[in-house]
Design an enzyme around this catalytic site. Structure first.
Site, PDB file in Angstrom:
ATOM      1  N   LEU A  47       0.861  -1.180   0.000  1.00 51.72           N
ATOM      2  CA  LEU A  47       0.000   0.000   0.000  1.00 51.72           C
ATOM      3  C   LEU A  47       0.902   1.236   0.000  1.00 51.72           C
ATOM      4  CD1 LEU A  47      -3.040  -0.813   0.611  1.00 51.72           C
ATOM      5  CD2 LEU A  47      -2.675   0.057   2.902  1.00 51.72           C
ATOM      6  N   PRO A  48       1.488   1.565  -1.160  1.00 45.07           N
ATOM      7  CA  PRO A  48       2.400   2.716  -1.163  1.00 45.07           C
ATOM      8  C   PRO A  48       1.647   3.990  -0.776  1.00 45.07           C
ATOM      9  CG  PRO A  48       2.601   1.445  -3.195  1.00 45.07           C
ATOM     10  CD  PRO A  48       1.381   0.952  -2.478  1.00 45.07           C
ATOM     11  N   HIS A  49       2.117   4.653   0.247  1.00 45.66           N
ATOM     12  CA  HIS A  49       1.519   5.917   0.658  1.00 45.66           C
ATOM     13  C   HIS A  49       2.487   6.637   1.579  1.00 45.66           C
ATOM     14  CE1 HIS A  49       0.566   3.209   4.018  1.00 45.66           C
ATOM     15  NE2 HIS A  49       0.572   4.284   4.786  1.00 45.66           N
ATOM     16  N   ALA A  50       2.344   7.945   1.639  1.00 51.24           N
ATOM     17  CA  ALA A  50       3.102   8.742   2.604  1.00 51.24           C
ATOM     18  C   ALA A  50       2.094   9.671   3.268  1.00 51.24           C
ATOM     19  CB  ALA A  50       4.229   9.502   1.918  1.00 51.24           C
TER      20      ALA A  50
END
Lengths: 92, 144
Positions: free
Chosen positions: B62-65
């Site tokens: 779940l790529p997120h920043a």
């Protein structure tokens, strides 16, 4: 009522998603559990029953807060894993 | 409204390593003005500092920043990789499916996450996803 804090590195995607899962598991089992979520900054001031995080974060938290009950989850999509790990706290 | 934005779905993407996978998974977000170029850089930086925090289940990242890291709009995208790549998460490697998230709200969106959780737990979801051959097919799989 028991209370749980779900936490992740930045408090946005991962802990929000895991909060959903933990609430699902709690309601399925009829557990009276208040589930909140935050970034790691919120862990220090949390005085509830259990802190829940993904495994790698949980390992760090156990070292940092040896007096807190911390659960590490490997697969967030696996409701059974969450259920098994929470059960001793909720029903123990 | 769709849960996963069809404009942000891409299939069988080739990635040489985890950083490349993140950059490619975020690229449609940049093209469609959901995030700035900073966003994928920050995801990689955070992962380098703290470990593969975005791998949440076997083969799923779940790529997120943070909302402060260049988020312009709320969105969920999906990138599938042609060949899975290792992210350094011993439990859940290798990663094949990347659900990229961007959220303007610092704490994320609980209702959207609930929908996504439901989707990821659907029986045969990944089998069907693997069998889908077009963005259209994936769109109807994830958004119905």
């Amino acid at each position: 009522m028991a209370s749980a804090l779900v936490t992740c590195r930045n408090g946005m995607g991962t802990s929000t998603m895991m909060t959903v899962q933990v609430r699902n598991v709690a309601s399925k089992n009829g557990w009276d559990l208040d589930v909140s979520h935050s970034s790691l900054d919120g862990v220090g001031s949390f005085n509830g029953d259990v802190v829940i995080a993904l495994n790698d974060v949980a390992e760090d938290l156990k070292n940092e807060y040896p007096d807190k009950k911390v659960i590490g989850i490997t697969n967030m999509m696996d409701a059974n894993e969450i259920e098994e790990k929470l059960k001793p706290i909720m029903e123990g | 409204m769709s849960l996963v934005d069809p404009e942000l779905i891409q299939l069988n993407v080739e990635a040489s390593d985890w950083k490349d996978a993140i950059q490619k998974a975020v690229k449609p977000f940049v093209d469609h003005h959901k995030v700035t170029k900073e966003y994928s850089k920050r995801i990689i930086e955070i992962a380098e500092e703290t470990g593969p925090y975005i791998v949440i289940a076997p083969h799923v990242a779940l790529p997120h920043a943070s909302s402060k890291d260049g988020v312009l709009a709320d969105a969920i995208g999906l990138t599938t990789l042609k060949e899975p790549v290792k992210f350094g998460n011993k439990d859940n490697d290798p990663v094949k499916y990347l659900f990229t998230l961007s959220s303007v709200k610092p704490e994320g969106h609980l209702d959207q996450m609930a929908e996504l959780v439901q989707l990821l737990q659907k029986d045969n979801f990944y089998t069907q996803l693997d069998q889908a051959q077009s963005v259209q097919q994936v769109d109807s799989l994830v958004n119905n």
